[in-house]
Design a protein around this motif. Sequence first.
Motif, PDB file in Angstrom:
ATOM      1  N   TRP A 137       9.841  -0.515 -12.918  1.00  0.00           N
ATOM      2  CA  TRP A 137       9.083  -0.786 -11.691  1.00  0.00           C
ATOM      3  C   TRP A 137       9.913  -0.438 -10.462  1.00  0.00           C
ATOM      4  O   TRP A 137       9.409   0.178  -9.513  1.00  0.00           O
ATOM      5  CB  TRP A 137       8.678  -2.261 -11.669  1.00  0.00           C
ATOM      6  CG  TRP A 137       7.803  -2.640 -10.502  1.00  0.00           C
ATOM      7  CD1 TRP A 137       6.997  -1.821  -9.765  1.00  0.00           C
ATOM      8  CD2 TRP A 137       7.634  -3.953  -9.963  1.00  0.00           C
ATOM      9  NE1 TRP A 137       6.336  -2.534  -8.795  1.00  0.00           N
ATOM     10  CE2 TRP A 137       6.708  -3.849  -8.898  1.00  0.00           C
ATOM     11  CE3 TRP A 137       8.168  -5.200 -10.283  1.00  0.00           C
ATOM     12  CZ2 TRP A 137       6.325  -4.953  -8.137  1.00  0.00           C
ATOM     13  CZ3 TRP A 137       7.768  -6.295  -9.540  1.00  0.00           C
ATOM     14  CH2 TRP A 137       6.864  -6.173  -8.480  1.00  0.00           C
ATOM     15  N   ALA A 138      11.172  -0.795 -10.491  1.00  0.00           N
ATOM     16  CA  ALA A 138      12.028  -0.564  -9.326  1.00  0.00           C
ATOM     17  C   ALA A 138      12.169   0.914  -9.004  1.00  0.00           C
ATOM     18  O   ALA A 138      12.256   1.300  -7.830  1.00  0.00           O
ATOM     19  CB  ALA A 138      13.406  -1.178  -9.561  1.00  0.00           C
ATOM     20  N   VAL A 139      12.210   1.762 -10.041  1.00  0.00           N
ATOM     21  CA  VAL A 139      12.430   3.191  -9.796  1.00  0.00           C
ATOM     22  C   VAL A 139      11.134   3.991  -9.892  1.00  0.00           C
ATOM     23  O   VAL A 139      11.157   5.217  -9.744  1.00  0.00           O
ATOM     24  CB  VAL A 139      13.461   3.759 -10.790  1.00  0.00           C
ATOM     25  CG1 VAL A 139      14.779   3.032 -10.677  1.00  0.00           C
ATOM     26  CG2 VAL A 139      12.935   3.702 -12.223  1.00  0.00           C
TER      27      VAL A 139
ATOM     28  N   VAL B 255      11.371   1.312  -0.812  1.00  0.00           N
ATOM     29  CA  VAL B 255       9.987   0.841  -0.790  1.00  0.00           C
ATOM     30  C   VAL B 255       9.922  -0.526  -1.445  1.00  0.00           C
ATOM     31  O   VAL B 255      10.881  -1.004  -2.060  1.00  0.00           O
ATOM     32  CB  VAL B 255       9.052   1.832  -1.505  1.00  0.00           C
ATOM     33  CG1 VAL B 255       9.035   3.170  -0.780  1.00  0.00           C
ATOM     34  CG2 VAL B 255       9.481   2.033  -2.950  1.00  0.00           C
ATOM     35  N   ALA B 256       8.762  -1.165  -1.337  1.00  0.00           N
ATOM     36  CA  ALA B 256       8.606  -2.529  -1.838  1.00  0.00           C
ATOM     37  C   ALA B 256       8.853  -2.625  -3.334  1.00  0.00           C
ATOM     38  O   ALA B 256       9.450  -3.589  -3.821  1.00  0.00           O
ATOM     39  CB  ALA B 256       7.206  -3.038  -1.499  1.00  0.00           C
ATOM     40  N   ALA B 257       8.392  -1.621  -4.106  1.00  0.00           N
ATOM     41  CA  ALA B 257       8.566  -1.666  -5.561  1.00  0.00           C
ATOM     42  C   ALA B 257      10.036  -1.720  -5.945  1.00  0.00           C
ATOM     43  O   ALA B 257      10.414  -2.398  -6.904  1.00  0.00           O
ATOM     44  CB  ALA B 257       7.898  -0.452  -6.200  1.00  0.00           C
ATOM     45  N   THR B 258      10.873  -1.032  -5.199  1.00  0.00           N
ATOM     46  CA  THR B 258      12.307  -1.039  -5.488  1.00  0.00           C
ATOM     47  C   THR B 258      12.894  -2.426  -5.262  1.00  0.00           C
ATOM     48  O   THR B 258      13.663  -2.940  -6.081  1.00  0.00           O
ATOM     49  CB  THR B 258      13.032  -0.015  -4.597  1.00  0.00           C
ATOM     50  OG1 THR B 258      12.466   1.278  -4.813  1.00  0.00           O
ATOM     51  CG2 THR B 258      14.516   0.029  -4.932  1.00  0.00           C
ATOM     52  N   VAL B 259      12.526  -3.058  -4.160  1.00  0.00           N
ATOM     53  CA  VAL B 259      13.049  -4.385  -3.829  1.00  0.00           C
ATOM     54  C   VAL B 259      12.559  -5.425  -4.829  1.00  0.00           C
ATOM     55  O   VAL B 259      13.350  -6.210  -5.377  1.00  0.00           O
ATOM     56  CB  VAL B 259      12.648  -4.782  -2.398  1.00  0.00           C
ATOM     57  CG1 VAL B 259      13.131  -6.197  -2.081  1.00  0.00           C
ATOM     58  CG2 VAL B 259      13.226  -3.798  -1.399  1.00  0.00           C
ATOM     59  N   PHE B 260      11.252  -5.434  -5.102  1.00  0.00           N
ATOM     60  CA  PHE B 260      10.692  -6.438  -6.008  1.00  0.00           C
ATOM     61  C   PHE B 260      11.133  -6.191  -7.448  1.00  0.00           C
ATOM     62  O   PHE B 260      11.330  -7.138  -8.217  1.00  0.00           O
ATOM     63  CB  PHE B 260       9.171  -6.453  -5.907  1.00  0.00           C
ATOM     64  CG  PHE B 260       8.652  -7.006  -4.609  1.00  0.00           C
ATOM     65  CD1 PHE B 260       9.128  -8.217  -4.126  1.00  0.00           C
ATOM     66  CD2 PHE B 260       7.733  -6.310  -3.851  1.00  0.00           C
ATOM     67  CE1 PHE B 260       8.666  -8.728  -2.926  1.00  0.00           C
ATOM     68  CE2 PHE B 260       7.269  -6.814  -2.642  1.00  0.00           C
ATOM     69  CZ  PHE B 260       7.742  -8.033  -2.178  1.00  0.00           C
ATOM     70  N   GLY B 261      11.284  -4.925  -7.854  1.00  0.00           N
ATOM     71  CA  GLY B 261      11.771  -4.628  -9.187  1.00  0.00           C
ATOM     72  C   GLY B 261      13.201  -5.111  -9.383  1.00  0.00           C
ATOM     73  O   GLY B 261      13.553  -5.621 -10.443  1.00  0.00           O
ATOM     74  N   THR B 262      14.020  -4.972  -8.357  1.00  0.00           N
ATOM     75  CA  THR B 262      15.386  -5.480  -8.419  1.00  0.00           C
ATOM     76  C   THR B 262      15.392  -6.996  -8.555  1.00  0.00           C
ATOM     77  O   THR B 262      16.149  -7.569  -9.352  1.00  0.00           O
ATOM     78  CB  THR B 262      16.173  -5.067  -7.157  1.00  0.00           C
ATOM     79  OG1 THR B 262      16.187  -3.637  -7.070  1.00  0.00           O
ATOM     80  CG2 THR B 262      17.605  -5.593  -7.210  1.00  0.00           C
ATOM     81  N   ALA B 263      14.535  -7.675  -7.778  1.00  0.00           N
ATOM     82  CA  ALA B 263      14.440  -9.133  -7.853  1.00  0.00           C
ATOM     83  C   ALA B 263      13.970  -9.583  -9.233  1.00  0.00           C
ATOM     84  O   ALA B 263      14.466 -10.578  -9.786  1.00  0.00           O
ATOM     85  CB  ALA B 263      13.493  -9.649  -6.775  1.00  0.00           C
ATOM     86  N   LEU B 264      13.021  -8.846  -9.822  1.00  0.00           N
ATOM     87  CA  LEU B 264      12.529  -9.202 -11.150  1.00  0.00           C
ATOM     88  C   LEU B 264      13.617  -9.019 -12.206  1.00  0.00           C
ATOM     89  O   LEU B 264      13.710  -9.803 -13.159  1.00  0.00           O
ATOM     90  CB  LEU B 264      11.307  -8.345 -11.499  1.00  0.00           C
ATOM     91  CG  LEU B 264      10.628  -8.649 -12.840  1.00  0.00           C
ATOM     92  CD1 LEU B 264      10.163 -10.090 -12.909  1.00  0.00           C
ATOM     93  CD2 LEU B 264       9.452  -7.694 -13.072  1.00  0.00           C
TER      94      LEU B 264
END
Length: 328
Positions: free
Chosen positions: A156-158, A293-302
């Motif tokens: 998801w992050a990438v 982008v948001a997906a990178t930030v949220f994927g890292t958090a996940l």
Amino acid sequence: MPQSLRVPAAVGLPLALLAGTAIPAQSRVNGALGTALDDSVAAALVSFGVGLTVMIVVSAALPRGRAGFAQILPAVRERRFPPVYLLAGVIGAWFVLTQTLTIAILGVAVFTVATVAGQTLTGLVVDRMGIGPGGKKAVTLMRVVGAVLTIAAVAWAVSPKISGTSDPGDWLLAVLLPLSAGMAMSFQQAMNGTTGMHYGSPITATLLNFVSGFAALLVVWVIELMVSGPGNPLPETWWYYLGGPLGCIFIGVSAMLVRTLGVLLTSLGLIGGQLIGSLLLDIFLPAPGSTVVAATVFGTALTLAAIVLATLPWNMPGVRLLGRRARR
């Protein structure tokens, strides 16, 4: 037998995260060096050569390094571990070589997904087989869910960068190289943790990694030199030579931590660090055309949440999948 340092999980996980940030920086450095030299094998050889020089100096300067070096021959002579463990550095050489071979084709995003997938899946296998110094670790629901969730979170992050690739067929075959390197890395971490425990220091395990890795790359480079001739001369840009020292940090910390955390949990911490490091690079030192982008930030958090999930007690009622925890 000398005993290596055991690090509490509360300290070990942050250390794994910090060490993991070295990998995206190393990928950026080694990729740039490979482009400058127009020779992937030479770039990997230079990276390992600089890392080997650093470890020789560290081993000679620090008492623990000298003490660990003195244990090499006794450990080998007494067969405290399988002799093949001395070749763990060849796996590191393969990982660095895949960086220089495929980063230009795949990009850091796809490279990360491939290595993470291989590393996470084999981390479960290596722990179950008991190859690492911590002995066998049972496969539990929390560990499996944490591993699967980590792969999904990294994807998801990438995903924005992967979706921007023009033709997936261009890199589908090339992705098998970092996938194989990621699968082998879990075995490398277990082997390094075991040898480091018997040497009494991860410094010595890291040193021998660079010795065997450098030797393997030197043989390949000499063959390439005879077939294709020399590439470009060494560049003057100083930061092109930081790949080796960054590898020293990654290998040394992972060798120290696998005894306490196990291979899977160490791998998850390093993976989290890789994503954090990539995110920081994209924010503060972005490559041309890169965006956050948001997906990178949220994927890292996940991913970080998956690491926490995998650390939950393995003996919780109802979470064990395969038998009793193996005795050490």
